[in-house]
Design a protein around this motif. Structure first.
Motif, short mmCIF file in Angstrom:
data_model
loop_
_atom_site.label_atom_id
_atom_site.label_comp_id
_atom_site.label_asym_id
_atom_site.label_seq_id
_atom_site.Cartn_x
_atom_site.Cartn_y
_atom_site.Cartn_z
N MET A 22 44.44 134.86 93.38
CA MET A 22 43.11 134.89 92.77
C MET A 22 43.15 135.65 91.45
O MET A 22 42.60 135.21 90.45
CB MET A 22 42.13 135.54 93.76
CG MET A 22 40.72 135.68 93.30
SD MET A 22 40.37 137.29 92.55
CE MET A 22 40.55 138.36 93.96
N VAL A 318 32.74 133.65 88.30
CA VAL A 318 32.78 133.14 89.67
C VAL A 318 33.86 132.06 89.78
O VAL A 318 34.73 132.10 90.65
CB VAL A 318 31.40 132.58 90.08
CG1 VAL A 318 31.48 131.94 91.46
CG2 VAL A 318 30.36 133.68 90.05
N ARG A 320 36.43 131.61 87.93
CA ARG A 320 37.76 132.18 87.75
C ARG A 320 38.30 132.75 89.06
O ARG A 320 39.49 132.84 89.26
CB ARG A 320 37.74 133.27 86.67
CG ARG A 320 37.96 132.72 85.27
CD ARG A 320 38.16 133.84 84.27
NE ARG A 320 36.91 134.19 83.60
CZ ARG A 320 36.32 135.36 83.68
NH1 ARG A 320 36.83 136.32 84.42
NH2 ARG A 320 35.19 135.58 83.04
N ARG A 321 37.38 133.18 89.93
CA ARG A 321 37.84 133.80 91.17
C ARG A 321 37.70 132.92 92.40
O ARG A 321 38.21 133.25 93.47
CB ARG A 321 37.10 135.13 91.38
CG ARG A 321 37.52 136.15 90.33
CD ARG A 321 36.79 137.44 90.47
NE ARG A 321 37.19 138.36 89.40
CZ ARG A 321 36.67 138.35 88.17
NH1 ARG A 321 35.74 137.49 87.85
NH2 ARG A 321 37.09 139.21 87.27
N SER A 322 36.98 131.81 92.25
CA SER A 322 36.82 130.96 93.43
C SER A 322 37.64 129.69 93.32
O SER A 322 37.82 128.98 94.31
CB SER A 322 35.34 130.63 93.65
OG SER A 322 34.83 129.89 92.57
N PHE B 183 23.36 136.73 95.71
CA PHE B 183 24.76 136.33 95.56
C PHE B 183 25.70 137.34 96.21
O PHE B 183 26.72 136.97 96.78
CB PHE B 183 25.09 136.18 94.07
CG PHE B 183 26.50 135.78 93.77
CD1 PHE B 183 26.86 134.44 93.70
CD2 PHE B 183 27.49 136.73 93.54
CE1 PHE B 183 28.17 134.06 93.42
CE2 PHE B 183 28.80 136.36 93.27
CZ PHE B 183 29.13 135.01 93.20
N VAL B 190 33.58 136.56 96.68
CA VAL B 190 33.71 136.48 95.22
C VAL B 190 33.04 137.68 94.57
O VAL B 190 33.55 138.28 93.62
CB VAL B 190 33.10 135.16 94.70
CG1 VAL B 190 33.18 135.10 93.19
CG2 VAL B 190 33.81 133.95 95.31
N ALA B 193 35.27 140.59 94.80
CA ALA B 193 36.42 140.41 93.91
C ALA B 193 36.03 140.73 92.47
O ALA B 193 36.78 141.36 91.72
CB ALA B 193 36.95 138.98 94.01
N MET B 194 34.85 140.29 92.08
CA MET B 194 34.38 140.56 90.72
C MET B 194 34.16 142.06 90.51
O MET B 194 34.54 142.63 89.49
CB MET B 194 33.08 139.78 90.44
CG MET B 194 33.31 138.29 90.28
SD MET B 194 31.80 137.31 90.41
CE MET B 194 30.95 137.80 88.90
#
Lengths: 463, 245, 188
Positions: A22, A318, A320-322, B183, B190, B193-194
């Motif tokens: 990821m 989003v 970029r990471r999913s 969200f 996600v 992760a962000m």
């Protein structure tokens, strides 16, 4: 190559779980975004260019029928045959019919998101026709029997070692080889044979020019040209929104397209097709497939301005990471999330929620589509049309009730703070509350601000 | 000048200190601030979740509470943007329109209305500024990194007036933290992760303190920081500007 | 028929006519465009050699591609002299062609069908040499489109550098399907 349905959060979770991959995916796309920033900074009239591109597209959409007819008329005058397809099925049937007319069995295809949208490849394969995707990234995903995960960088989710294994199996490259130069060269040799043997070439269209009837195809690899120039038949497939009024408009769009897409000043090849070469046929298939419906939705019509640069994907934190495959749609990312529900609301009801509404997509968009606003509007639309989960609906209704009344709000707030104080584990621990899986809750204060404020005011008065 | 303080619901309930700092800061700058007692929420949680239709009565309450003020100021870029973009009331649309025009995020109120050029505040520490997206891109509190505009940042401009503050540069200055309202729970993986990417950025650049214009983004990142026991303090920008360390 | 159906749907659904914007007012880049052009081309992997005289072309090509023998030079030789080579275009190692116009902002060179000799040639040749008169440089794509006529011939192309790809892990590889190298000889 279709998707088995798997909602975005679930699919994204799977992708995120492999933290190392990821992060690598995020960095690879951020690298492209950063390149785009650097080159855009060298264009002093960048923001004016965006305004101009947006205005040209807006004008074109408001006069689309006229421009399409003008384009058709001019193209026919130049010896090109023009076909119209109402939907994906008709598009595929037209292409098949054209190929059958000349007995074409071996096809080379350059990148065309429209043909992905229409699932042309499996259709042709079912009818005994070999289709070879010639863009390197597309060839990689085709050999893996996967759809592209990105509209400009189809294999961005795949590591070079995996490409090495794939090419070892299919192209006979050395086992364990993963050098991109070596692998690219192997693909070059492999695909040269395909180009030379092809009966027909299919390409997409980046821009179709109404005033001339010509169309422009942009590639870095030269695959569209090799395909189109070497085969006896060239079929170019385009959505109705690809038309622009004038040749001069290309100056605006070609300055924006590659810079936005990959951070290049221009693609290596910007090919302008006008007439078939001697002894060959050229066909254009103009496809609707839901676009006229989108044109009629006021809040969403300007998504048709899209020139498919993919900048919104590169910038989307989003996406970029999913990963692109978590969007279960041919076009992933922010733009895909506003295009897809137009075609099938039920199937794609989850996609507009795959966003924090951070707005980066709208700011990076070269034609100024208000993508994040449309994501917000789609959420409202989908809810109104009844595609929201029942549990969420109930919770939202309750929340709406509480927040409409200062009394209920104060009471609930107090209660919530008390509950959290008494049972902090309830919300922090366990899988029941997704907030608490990896995050602590804030420390709960004794007093809310309003309680403090009231206290202060009464103290002041009593003094 | 009648100024109303709009305190976002979650700040009211969980971060009263941020609202208190805002109040003190404004008072010290000579502004008389009122807190309309019946205020609740801007309605954003429902609206961003796709349930704008359920915000009607919430909006009506907002209009009732905040009409008649010259300015409405709030320590949240996100809530202010929501009001600016989506506040409507079919029983009193004129008042709603006026409110949309008069609502300000705290920093922009300081730089654009009060035209503050000097703050008598001290704060010692290496500070990372998280530019909340709704403030940064929506309200244009700063020049977004995607746009080709001359650099500016209203929050930064103010932080630089505080003695002792050392701003640390970030690799991705205005990347979203992944909070995103609902969200953060519907796309938890996600979102986290962000958030973690942001934390890495702060740590790589040696930040001791994380600040921003939105407590919502900060609450999410603070949640991660606390769980991972990282040595980063989280403070709303109002707390630093008020000099209440 | 779908054609009518699509056009009718557009008429029904399109918004009210929005006027076309006035033509783009682009910035000028100054007089001497060669340095910008050279820089842009080098950035995309092209090699530029500035020649005083056209008579130096053949020698420069030979020097640059010393190992190569199958060189189809259409700038110094008439078309018919290369017929044998053209017949088996896939085996051509170097093609030397004349460009019509160069764009300083991105290093792109415009060629029409007749400049390409055959449409496939600039793409199928292993290496490409383009000869361009320094006087034929314009600042930007706007200037380019103001000068070229895309309707004069059946095909035209802007070529900026050798073919390339970054489809494997975003690492740039020169030489995808088209020419593996581009040498531009800027005359004057």
């Amino acid at each position: 190559m279709s998707f088995t349905h798997h909602s975005h959060p679930d699919a994204a979770k799977d992708f995120v779980q492999n933290t190392e991959r990821m992060k690598w995916h995020d960095e690879a796309l951020w690298f492209v975004r950063a390149k785009r920033d650097r080159i855009a900074h060298t264009v002093p009239d960048w923001e004016e260019l965006r305004n101009q591109a947006s205005a040209i597209k807006q004008h074109t959409l408001s006069n689309l029928d006229v421009y399409l007819q003008q384009f058709e008329e001019q193209a026919i005058a130049h010896g090109v045959q023009v076909h119209w397809a109402a939907d994906a099925r008709e598009h595929n049937e037209i292409v098949l019919k054209l190929l059958n007319q000349v007995g074409a069995k071996k096809i080379v295809k350059s990148k065309s998101m429209l043909t992905e949208e229409c699932h042309l490849n499996p259709w042709l394969e079912q009818h005994g026709i070999e289709v070879v995707d010639t863009d390197l990234g597309e060839r990689i995903v085709q050999l893996r029997k996967e759809p592209p995960s990105h509209i400009v960088l189809p294999a961005i989710h795949i590591k070079k070692e995996e490409v090495g294994e794939l090419f070892h199996e299919f192209l006979g490259t050395e086992e364990g080889a993963s050098d991109p130069q070596y692998l690219t060269n192997a693909a070059r040799e492999h695909l040269r044979q395909k180009f030379l043997a092809a009966d027909a070439a299919i390409t997409g269209v980046n821009f179709a020019i109404a005033e001339t009837g010509g169309f422009v195809v942009c590639t870095n690899e030269g695959n569209a040209d090799l395909g189109a120039h070497l085969a006896k038949m060239h079929i170019a497939c385009m959505g109705i929104e690809k038309v622009i009024p004038k040749t001069a408009d290309l100056g605006v769009f070609l300055r924006l397209l590659a810079r936005s897409a990959t951070g290049q000043a221009i693609t290596t090849y910007s090919s302008h097709f006008l007439k078939p070469a001697q002894g060959t046929e050229m066909h254009i298939v103009i496809v609707d497939n839901g676009r006229t419906t989108q044109l009629g939705r006021e809040a969403f019509r300007n998504s048709l301005k899209c020139i498919r640069c993919g900048a919104c994907m590169n910038t989307c934190p989003v996406y970029r990471r999913s990963g692109g495959h978590s969007y279960h749609n041919a076009v992933a990312g922010p733009i895909g999330a506003i295009l897809a529900p137009n075609i099938d609301m039920k199937e794609y009801a989850d996609l507009p929620f795959a966003s924090t509404l951070c707005g980066s997509c709208s700011d990076v968009c070269p034609v100024k589509i208000d993508i994040h606003n449309q994501l917000y509007q789609w959420r409202q639309e989908l809810t109104r049309e009844g595609y929201a989960p029942a549990g969420k609906k109930m919770a939202m209704k309750m929340m709406g009730n509480v927040l409409a009344s200062p009394k209920k709000y104060s009471f609930s707030g107090k209660l919530a703070r008390k509950l959290l104080k008494w049972f902090p584990k309830l919300s922090v621990n366990g899988r029941l509350n997704p907030w608490g899986r990896q995050r602590d809750l804030p420390d709960v204060p004794e007093q809310s601000f309003r309680e403090w404020y009231q206290q202060q005011s009464s103290q002041k008065q009593s003094r | 000048m009648r100024v109303a303080l709009f305190v976002p619901c979650y700040v009211d309930q969980f971060y009263p200190k941020v609202a208190i700092a805002t109040l003190h800061l404004l008072t010290r700058l000579g502004v008389e601030v009122e807190f309309p007692a019946g205020q609740t929420c801007c309605g954003q949680p429902m609206a961003n979740g796709g349930f704008e239709d359920y915000t009607k009565r919430c909006n009506r309450n907002f209009v009732q509470q905040f009409q008649g003020y010259d300015y409405i100021v709030s320590p949240s870029g996100s809530c202010v943007l929501h009001v600016k973009d989506h506040l409507h009331d079919d029983t009193n649309e004129t008042a709603a329109t006026t409110i949309r025009q008069r609502v300000y995020e705290l920093c922009e109120f300081l730089t654009d209305v009060l035209k503050v050029d000097n703050l008598d505040a001290r704060f010692k520490g290496k500070v990372a500024l998280h530019q909340g997206c709704h403030g940064q891109r929506g309200l244009q509190l700063g020049s977004p990194s995607e746009r080709m505009l001359p650099f500016f940042s209203k929050p930064l401009q103010l932080l630089q007036m505080v003695q002792g503050v050392e701003i640390v540069p970030l690799n991705r200055g205005d990347e979203c933290c992944g909070f995103g309202g609902t969200f953060c729970v519907t796309e938890e993986a996600v979102s986290v992760a962000m958030g973690n990417s942001k934390l890495n950025d702060y740590r790589q650049n040696g930040a001791e303190v994380l600040t921003g214009t939105d407590m919502s983004c900060l609450m999410h990142q603070e949640g991660l920081i606390k769980r991972q026991q990282l040595p980063i303090r989280v403070m709303h920008i109002a707390e630093i500007l008020a000099g209440t360390t | 028929m779908s054609r009518q159906q699509i056009l009718d749907a557009i008429r029904k659904n399109k918004p009210e006519l929005v006027a076309a914007p006035v033509p783009f007012q682009y910035l000028s880049m100054g007089e001497d465009l060669a340095p910008a052009f050279v820089a842009a081309l080098e950035k995309v992997g092209g090699v530029v050699v500035i020649l005083k005289e056209r008579s130096d072309i053949a020698a420069t090509v030979q020097e640059h591609y010393q190992e190569m023998t199958r060189i189809a030079d259409f700038v110094n030789h008439p078309r018919n002299s290369n017929q044998a080579l053209l017949h088996d275009a896939a085996s051509i190692e170097v093609a030397v062609l004349e460009g019509q116009l160069g764009v300083a902002e991105n290093g792109a060179i415009w060629m029409q069908e007749s400049d390409c000799i055959s449409r496939a040639l600039p793409f199928i040749t292993q290496h490409l040499v383009l000869v361009l008169d320094k006087k034929k440089l314009v600042a930007s794509m706007h200037g380019a489109y103001a000068q070229i006529d895309t309707t004069k011939e059946g095909f035209g192309v802007f070529i900026a550098g050798p073919s390339k790809t970054a489809d494997i892990e975003q690492s740039l590889v020169i030489g995808a399907h088209g020419a593996k190298s581009l040498l531009v000889l800027l005359i004057g």
